[in-house]
Design a protein around this motif. Structure first.
Motif, short mmCIF file in Angstrom:
data_model
loop_
_atom_site.label_atom_id
_atom_site.label_comp_id
_atom_site.label_asym_id
_atom_site.label_seq_id
_atom_site.Cartn_x
_atom_site.Cartn_y
_atom_site.Cartn_z
N ARG A 164 1.98 1.74 -2.95
CA ARG A 164 0.75 1.01 -2.62
C ARG A 164 -0.16 0.91 -3.83
O ARG A 164 -1.37 0.77 -3.69
N HIS A 165 0.43 1.02 -4.99
CA HIS A 165 -0.31 0.86 -6.25
C HIS A 165 -1.49 1.83 -6.36
O HIS A 165 -2.51 1.51 -6.96
N GLY A 166 -1.34 3.01 -5.75
CA GLY A 166 -2.37 4.02 -5.84
C GLY A 166 -3.47 3.91 -4.80
O GLY A 166 -4.35 4.78 -4.73
N HIS A 167 -3.45 2.87 -3.97
CA HIS A 167 -4.50 2.70 -2.97
C HIS A 167 -4.48 3.79 -1.92
O HIS A 167 -5.49 3.99 -1.21
N ASP A 168 -3.38 4.50 -1.78
CA ASP A 168 -3.30 5.57 -0.78
C ASP A 168 -3.51 6.95 -1.39
O ASP A 168 -3.33 7.96 -0.71
#
Length: 452
Positions: A164-168
């Motif tokens: 999640r490209h770091g969103h989590d």
């Protein structure tokens, strides 16, 4: 059946289905994976404690073995006295190891990151920043703070970060986000600051800090730790009962540094007014860290005061605000950034008048408004109502002790619970936006606050 009624029926069925799913799976949307980081990113950093916190451990020296007393009780610090079971000499800068310890107790932890709704990074960022903060020779290297962590995350099981490209991902900062928000290429560098939250590798992470800046969507403020960490419901209730029955003979109290400023400001105005009204105002001298690890010095006077003055200092927020709430001493704020724009997950947004008083600092410093006269004019019934509301909120802003009883955990959420739940809400919102192909929704300044 009319279309409107059909639509309503479908909505109700969907809501009922979600509720049934949640009851069948209490971990739905709440699964957290705690990333396994090499010790150099957390436990090995605890070796810095003696050098960094001499006020916390006066008996130690920089050259002594790493036995920093502030690390006792997983970061809560030593007990205030041998018989104490709820009060500790807590240093807020060690929030990171304590928060890590508390997360290890949570339900819904998963070992497989692909099953997680969120990923927690147990990175002791404030401790890792110490060499850059204390060593002037590293001033021009402070933009490297966190770079080795970013390299590790990109190299070790990169699919966890890429999913999640770091969103989590989320982490905790044992300090103000301002201390770690200098642009990486800023010239000249400012001593005491790093660029952690500005590194592009972390641009999608959620940062939980003791103070956030007002505009970045990645940051959210969580309460400053106080020294009160109950482990059972009777101990919490006993303290709140003591605060409710306390006899309050002082109109207002200020706990903080007492050095007079060189130019007019709100602290100087408070000190001047208190010097002329010793019958109505108590000043607790907290200069040179006198109060940082000695809660008796200020909590007893707070129990005897109706109002606690919370002027901004080096930054807008103060630990004293949360000490006051615990003591049932009605906080008095002088600017919005002091709390009203900071703690929406823990304090009731838009309803600060229920438990606090606001006096614009400019009216005091430049307009001749007297704080004592303003507070004395508040009817006693209103003061009692604000005090009761503050004490109702107290369990939400304290950090209960790790290993606390099930009865206390089931009684309500504390500061850690609310911080994690808030981070999970933000992460779920971003995940939905990504799934729906609406990246702009990720950055929307939605109100994810929860009424207290």
């Amino acid at each position: 059946m009319p279309n409107s009624l059909l639509l309503l029926l479908l909505v109700l069925r969907a809501v009922a289905g979600d509720a049934a799913a949640d009851s069948a799976d209490p971990c739905a949307g709440r699964r957290i994976h705690i990333r396994d980081l090499p010790p150099r990113f957390n436990t090995h950093l605890l070796r810095h404690c003696d050098a960094a916190f001499p006020l916390a451990d006066p008996s130690s020296s920089v050259t002594s073995a790493p036995t920093c007393e502030s690390l006792a009780n997983h970061g809560l610090g030593p007990r205030t006295h041998a018989r104490s079971r709820s009060w500790y000499r807590t240093d807020a800068r060690l929030l990171e190891p304590f928060f890590h310890r508390r997360l290890l107790e949570r339900r819904c932890l998963v070992a497989d990151p692909s099953l997680a709704d969120a990923v927690f990074l147990p990175y002791y960022a404030a401790l890792d920043s110490i060499p850059y903060v204390l060593d002037p020779s590293l001033l021009n290297s402070s933009a490297l703070h966190g770079a080795s962590l970013a390299q590790f995350l990109a190299r070790d099981r990169p699919q966890i970060l890429a999913r999640r490209h770091g969103h989590d991902h989320f982490m905790v900062l044992g300090g103000s986000a301002w201390d770690h928000s200098q642009p990486p290429h800023a010239e000249p560098r400012l001593l005491g600051t790093t660029s952690l939250v500005r590194l592009p590798e972390f641009e999608n992470f959620t940062f939980l800090a003791l103070e956030s800046r007002s505009w970045p969507w990645q940051e959210h403020a969580i309460p400053h730790p106080t020294s009160f960490h109950p482990a059972s419901l009777p101990r919490l209730e006993a303290w709140l009962a003591r605060a409710r029955r306390s006899h309050r003979t002082t109109l207002m109290l200020f706990a903080g540094g007492v050095s007079r400023p060189s130019r007019p400001n709100i602290r100087g105005s408070i000190l001047a007014e208190c010097a002329n009204r010793t019958d109505a105002c108590v000043v607790v001298d907290c200069s040179a860290g006198k109060c940082s690890h000695d809660p008796v010095r200020y909590m007893r006077p707070m129990l005897g005061a109706k109002f606690c003055l919370e002027p901004p200092g080096d930054t807008p927020t103060r630990r004293s605000t949360f000490d006051a709430i615990l003591a049932g001493c009605v906080p008095v704020f002088f600017e919005d950034a002091a709390a009203r724009r900071q703690y929406g997950w823990h304090l009731p947004p838009g309803r600060y008048d229920e438990f606090s008083v606001y006096i614009q600092k400019e009216t005091v410093v430049l307009g001749g408004v007297k704080i004592g006269e303003t507070l004395a004019a508040v009817p006693d019934a209103e003061v009692r109502g604000m005090r009761e509301r503050a004490l109702e909120m107290a369990p939400r802003v304290l950090y209960r002790r790790h290993g606390s009883t099930a009865e206390l955990r089931e009684a309500g959420n504390d500061a850690v619970d609310l911080a994690v739940d808030g981070a999970l809400r933000r992460i779920r919102r971003r995940a939905r936006a990504l799934e729906e192909g609406q990246p702009e929704g990720i950055y929307a300044q939605e109100d994810d606050s929860v009424d207290a």
